[in-house]
Design a protein around this motif. Sequence first.
Motif, PDB file in Angstrom:
ATOM      1  N   PRO A 242      -5.803   7.993 -10.906  1.00 15.79           N
ATOM      2  CA  PRO A 242      -5.418   6.672 -10.380  1.00 15.79           C
ATOM      3  C   PRO A 242      -5.422   6.678  -8.857  1.00 15.79           C
ATOM      4  O   PRO A 242      -5.267   7.724  -8.216  1.00 15.79           O
ATOM      5  CB  PRO A 242      -4.001   6.479 -10.923  1.00 15.79           C
ATOM      6  N   ARG A 243      -5.583   5.496  -8.276  1.00 18.31           N
ATOM      7  CA  ARG A 243      -5.582   5.371  -6.812  1.00 18.31           C
ATOM      8  C   ARG A 243      -4.916   4.064  -6.420  1.00 18.31           C
ATOM      9  O   ARG A 243      -5.110   3.035  -7.070  1.00 18.31           O
ATOM     10  CB  ARG A 243      -7.020   5.417  -6.277  1.00 18.31           C
ATOM     11  N   ARG A 244      -4.114   4.103  -5.375  1.00 21.84           N
ATOM     12  CA  ARG A 244      -3.386   2.925  -4.907  1.00 21.84           C
ATOM     13  C   ARG A 244      -4.311   2.020  -4.100  1.00 21.84           C
ATOM     14  O   ARG A 244      -4.969   2.473  -3.155  1.00 21.84           O
ATOM     15  CB  ARG A 244      -2.214   3.368  -4.024  1.00 21.84           C
ATOM     16  N   VAL A 245      -4.355   0.729  -4.466  1.00 17.52           N
ATOM     17  CA  VAL A 245      -5.097  -0.284  -3.718  1.00 17.52           C
ATOM     18  C   VAL A 245      -4.164  -1.464  -3.514  1.00 17.52           C
ATOM     19  O   VAL A 245      -3.876  -2.217  -4.446  1.00 17.52           O
ATOM     20  CB  VAL A 245      -6.376  -0.728  -4.446  1.00 17.52           C
ATOM     21  N   HIS A 246      -3.658  -1.606  -2.301  1.00 17.10           N
ATOM     22  CA  HIS A 246      -2.644  -2.601  -1.951  1.00 17.10           C
ATOM     23  C   HIS A 246      -1.419  -2.393  -2.838  1.00 17.10           C
ATOM     24  O   HIS A 246      -0.749  -1.386  -2.733  1.00 17.10           O
ATOM     25  CB  HIS A 246      -3.210  -4.014  -2.032  1.00 17.10           C
ATOM     26  N   ASP A 247      -1.095  -3.327  -3.751  1.00 15.14           N
ATOM     27  CA  ASP A 247       0.091  -3.139  -4.581  1.00 15.14           C
ATOM     28  C   ASP A 247      -0.274  -2.914  -6.043  1.00 15.14           C
ATOM     29  O   ASP A 247       0.533  -3.154  -6.931  1.00 15.14           O
ATOM     30  CB  ASP A 247       1.047  -4.331  -4.444  1.00 15.14           C
ATOM     31  N   THR A 248      -1.496  -2.445  -6.292  1.00 18.32           N
ATOM     32  CA  THR A 248      -1.926  -2.179  -7.659  1.00 18.32           C
ATOM     33  C   THR A 248      -2.455  -0.752  -7.765  1.00 18.32           C
ATOM     34  O   THR A 248      -2.673  -0.073  -6.759  1.00 18.32           O
ATOM     35  CB  THR A 248      -3.030  -3.160  -8.099  1.00 18.32           C
TER      36      THR A 248
ATOM     37  N   GLY B 269      -5.612  -4.453   2.354  1.00 11.86           N
ATOM     38  CA  GLY B 269      -6.141  -5.184   1.218  1.00 11.86           C
ATOM     39  C   GLY B 269      -5.654  -6.613   1.156  1.00 11.86           C
ATOM     40  O   GLY B 269      -6.237  -7.445   0.481  1.00 11.86           O
ATOM     41  N   GLU B 270      -4.563  -6.933   1.860  1.00 14.53           N
ATOM     42  CA  GLU B 270      -3.991  -8.273   1.791  1.00 14.53           C
ATOM     43  C   GLU B 270      -4.522  -9.181   2.887  1.00 14.53           C
ATOM     44  O   GLU B 270      -4.543 -10.403   2.739  1.00 14.53           O
ATOM     45  CB  GLU B 270      -2.465  -8.176   1.897  1.00 14.53           C
ATOM     46  N   GLY B 271      -4.959  -8.615   4.016  1.00 12.47           N
ATOM     47  CA  GLY B 271      -5.284  -9.420   5.184  1.00 12.47           C
ATOM     48  C   GLY B 271      -6.436 -10.380   4.994  1.00 12.47           C
ATOM     49  O   GLY B 271      -6.333 -11.562   5.335  1.00 12.47           O
ATOM     50  N   ILE B 272      -7.563  -9.908   4.456  1.00 13.25           N
ATOM     51  CA  ILE B 272      -8.741 -10.768   4.311  1.00 13.25           C
ATOM     52  C   ILE B 272      -8.455 -11.951   3.386  1.00 13.25           C
ATOM     53  O   ILE B 272      -8.772 -13.100   3.730  1.00 13.25           O
ATOM     54  CB  ILE B 272      -9.954  -9.955   3.823  1.00 13.25           C
ATOM     55  N   PRO B 273      -7.851 -11.749   2.196  1.00 15.64           N
ATOM     56  CA  PRO B 273      -7.518 -12.920   1.376  1.00 15.64           C
ATOM     57  C   PRO B 273      -6.620 -13.919   2.097  1.00 15.64           C
ATOM     58  O   PRO B 273      -6.791 -15.133   1.958  1.00 15.64           O
ATOM     59  CB  PRO B 273      -6.813 -12.305   0.155  1.00 15.64           C
TER      60      PRO B 273
ATOM     61  N   GLU C 135       2.648  -7.162 -15.344  1.00 18.85           N
ATOM     62  CA  GLU C 135       3.546  -7.023 -14.207  1.00 18.85           C
ATOM     63  C   GLU C 135       2.774  -7.158 -12.912  1.00 18.85           C
ATOM     64  O   GLU C 135       1.554  -7.096 -12.877  1.00 18.85           O
ATOM     65  CB  GLU C 135       4.268  -5.671 -14.239  1.00 18.85           C
ATOM     66  N   ARG C 136       3.540  -7.376 -11.829  1.00 23.14           N
ATOM     67  CA  ARG C 136       3.010  -7.503 -10.490  1.00 23.14           C
ATOM     68  C   ARG C 136       1.902  -8.542 -10.432  1.00 23.14           C
ATOM     69  O   ARG C 136       1.988  -9.593 -11.034  1.00 23.14           O
ATOM     70  CB  ARG C 136       2.527  -6.136  -9.977  1.00 23.14           C
ATOM     71  N   ARG C 137       0.810  -8.260  -9.718  1.00 25.94           N
ATOM     72  CA  ARG C 137      -0.256  -9.250  -9.567  1.00 25.94           C
ATOM     73  C   ARG C 137      -0.972  -9.532 -10.875  1.00 25.94           C
ATOM     74  O   ARG C 137      -1.661 -10.533 -10.998  1.00 25.94           O
ATOM     75  CB  ARG C 137      -1.259  -8.781  -8.505  1.00 25.94           C
ATOM     76  N   GLY C 138      -0.805  -8.642 -11.851  1.00 29.17           N
ATOM     77  CA  GLY C 138      -1.413  -8.869 -13.152  1.00 29.17           C
ATOM     78  C   GLY C 138      -0.546  -9.682 -14.093  1.00 29.17           C
ATOM     79  O   GLY C 138      -0.920  -9.902 -15.248  1.00 29.17           O
ATOM     80  N   THR C 139       0.630 -10.144 -13.624  1.00 36.40           N
ATOM     81  CA  THR C 139       1.530 -10.900 -14.495  1.00 36.40           C
ATOM     82  C   THR C 139       0.909 -12.234 -14.884  1.00 36.40           C
ATOM     83  O   THR C 139       0.422 -12.978 -14.033  1.00 36.40           O
ATOM     84  CB  THR C 139       2.877 -11.153 -13.796  1.00 36.40           C
TER      85      THR C 139
ATOM     86  N   GLN D 299       0.807  -1.214   0.000  1.00 34.57           N
ATOM     87  CA  GLN D 299       0.000   0.000   0.000  1.00 34.57           C
ATOM     88  C   GLN D 299       0.844   1.270   0.000  1.00 34.57           C
ATOM     89  O   GLN D 299       0.484   2.261  -0.630  1.00 34.57           O
ATOM     90  CB  GLN D 299      -0.921   0.001   1.219  1.00 34.57           C
ATOM     91  N   TYR D 300       1.996   1.252   0.673  1.00 37.75           N
ATOM     92  CA  TYR D 300       2.760   2.488   0.858  1.00 37.75           C
ATOM     93  C   TYR D 300       4.121   2.483   0.168  1.00 37.75           C
ATOM     94  O   TYR D 300       4.890   3.426   0.338  1.00 37.75           O
ATOM     95  CB  TYR D 300       2.980   2.733   2.361  1.00 37.75           C
ATOM     96  N   PHE D 301       4.436   1.452  -0.592  1.00 40.39           N
ATOM     97  CA  PHE D 301       5.783   1.371  -1.161  1.00 40.39           C
ATOM     98  C   PHE D 301       5.755   0.681  -2.518  1.00 40.39           C
ATOM     99  O   PHE D 301       5.085  -0.331  -2.700  1.00 40.39           O
ATOM    100  CB  PHE D 301       6.703   0.605  -0.206  1.00 40.39           C
ATOM    101  N   GLU D 302       6.496   1.255  -3.471  1.00 37.18           N
ATOM    102  CA  GLU D 302       6.624   0.682  -4.813  1.00 37.18           C
ATOM    103  C   GLU D 302       8.043   0.916  -5.305  1.00 37.18           C
ATOM    104  O   GLU D 302       8.618   1.992  -5.105  1.00 37.18           O
ATOM    105  CB  GLU D 302       5.644   1.353  -5.774  1.00 37.18           C
ATOM    106  N   ARG D 303       8.632  -0.106  -5.932  1.00 36.27           N
ATOM    107  CA  ARG D 303       9.948   0.056  -6.554  1.00 36.27           C
ATOM    108  C   ARG D 303       9.851  -0.372  -8.010  1.00 36.27           C
ATOM    109  O   ARG D 303       9.090  -1.273  -8.358  1.00 36.27           O
ATOM    110  CB  ARG D 303      11.003  -0.768  -5.816  1.00 36.27           C
ATOM    111  N   LYS D 304      10.653   0.253  -8.860  1.00 33.60           N
ATOM    112  CA  LYS D 304      10.633  -0.048 -10.283  1.00 33.60           C
ATOM    113  C   LYS D 304      12.047  -0.028 -10.844  1.00 33.60           C
ATOM    114  O   LYS D 304      12.891   0.773 -10.428  1.00 33.60           O
ATOM    115  CB  LYS D 304       9.784   0.979 -11.046  1.00 33.60           C
TER     116      LYS D 304
END
Length: 561
Positions: free
Chosen positions: A127-133, A367-371, A538-542, A17-22
């Motif tokens: 755009p809006r950040r939701v977990h890592d997407t 966003g990750e906890g419930i799954p 990329e990421r969860r959409g890979t 949610q708070y960090f992204e690297r590329k």
Amino acid sequence: MLPMRDLSSLLTQIEGQYFERKSLWEGPPERRKTRDRRAVRDQIAEYVAAFANADGGTLVLGVEDDGTLSGHGYADEAIAVMLQVPATRLTPPQFAGARVVERGHELLLFEVPAAERAVMVQGDGFPRRVHDTVVMESEEAINAIKSRSRVEGIEMEILPSGSIETLDIDLIRRAQEGAGLGHLEPADYLCERRLADYRGRELVLRKGALLLFARQARDIDHPNVGVRIFRVNGAERLTGPRHNVQEILPRIEGALPQVIERAYHALSGLIHRSSRLHHLFFREMPEYPTFAWQEGLVNAVAHRDYRSAGQSVEVWLYEDRMEIINPGGLPPEVDLERLKQRQPLHYSRNPRLTRVLAELALMREQGEGIPRIFEEMEQSWLRLPEFRTDAHRFTLILRNQPIFETPDAEWVRYVQSLPISQRQRRILAAYPQGSSFTSADYQTLNEVDRDAAYRELKDMVDLALVSAPVHKGRGARYHVLAPPVSKPTPQQGLAARMARQGFIQNKDYREIFGINRLEASQRLGDLVVQSVLIRQGERRGTRYQAGPAWQTWLNGAQKPA
């Protein structure tokens, strides 16, 4: 300009949610080249706006997916333009980025505070950040979320007589270290997290600072900030002469991080060992997966409505279930059906509290906890979580009964070894060899729709684990077959998934081969290099589609990765 972080601690964090690297490179290692500059600028604009439209965050460019520092290969003029993208491409303008050097590599760092109102990428929406997407929202929806947080949360309210002397400085420093801001003074960290402000030389605290860091529980002006735990002797509460409820005293009160840690300790001593699960796993097993109940508890503490002064977070331990009650109903932005479908959601009634709790490593990325709770219950052969909600409270229910009444340990071990999904394993564990079940049984057990059940049952038919129904239509029964002489291989399981979906993902590979996310990512990367798979997204959409060497690999000409 925002304060710089200690990058060495920041770069060890997982993306969320708070960090992204590329990375700023593309192509295979032997033919590596710099990424297209326009694509990089577009990405900066998108991610900075997405963080600003959520709860803030940090974007670092010049780092590979596995955390390896790789820097960049651009000229100074190109870097200068990239750093100014938040100021030139976003409306309203945001802070520019900065060049930082870490272990001999120059990186681009963008520290993004949460914006008061929606931020637009010029010509490309909100755009809006939701977990890592990153998801696209309307300006109205983002502003509604931000407005609701300001109205419903008390964390931003000013404490007229508050003083930093009433706060636990050691706890603040723990949070600073987790955030990579250990070089700041505690007061400056509180300001950075918008938990305090300077008025001239005077530091004015907000209520969120006291909720998180109060040295004494009595300093928190709220009668029910903590957690209450109740034990029920039976499956239902009774009153009068048959009263069967005992409150575990004393109540757990104080700064929220300490409340969470003390509640963990108290509940760990109250949750029984499960003899039924012990027979299956051949080791001591709690009646509820530890991650599941801990995540449920921390979510309740972090996301409850603190305007509701009449109720604490409550944990009720019945003989057959645990209920965690969170004061405050679900906000309109959180859809109950999407929760049940394990879709990542991000809405926080108390965004400043949740960010600090994440920096203290007490909370998973939002966003990750419930799954993950669903996964933990699945893998422990327990019934899936249930939710109950009304206008005043939200309840998570975890049941401690396995999905089968008389488990056959040998059969369960066989099922666990099969190269299929955990949902498919669950139906075989619940309906052992020689029994039968319907598609409706599959849907109920795994809480999936009819189409998903049909696809997953077809895979099981193709792998000769169940026989197809003789008669079609409602009530058609699948019969569970005896273990085949030659058990399906992981490659066969993967091939069935590829044939059904047209692609596979990290989740498919790790389920079938029984490995973790990182190892699956590494093996999938090797298969891409071998031309067995073609990577897209990329990421969860890979997604990975069959490559030129796919069939050869399946046939065993090459050793499985």
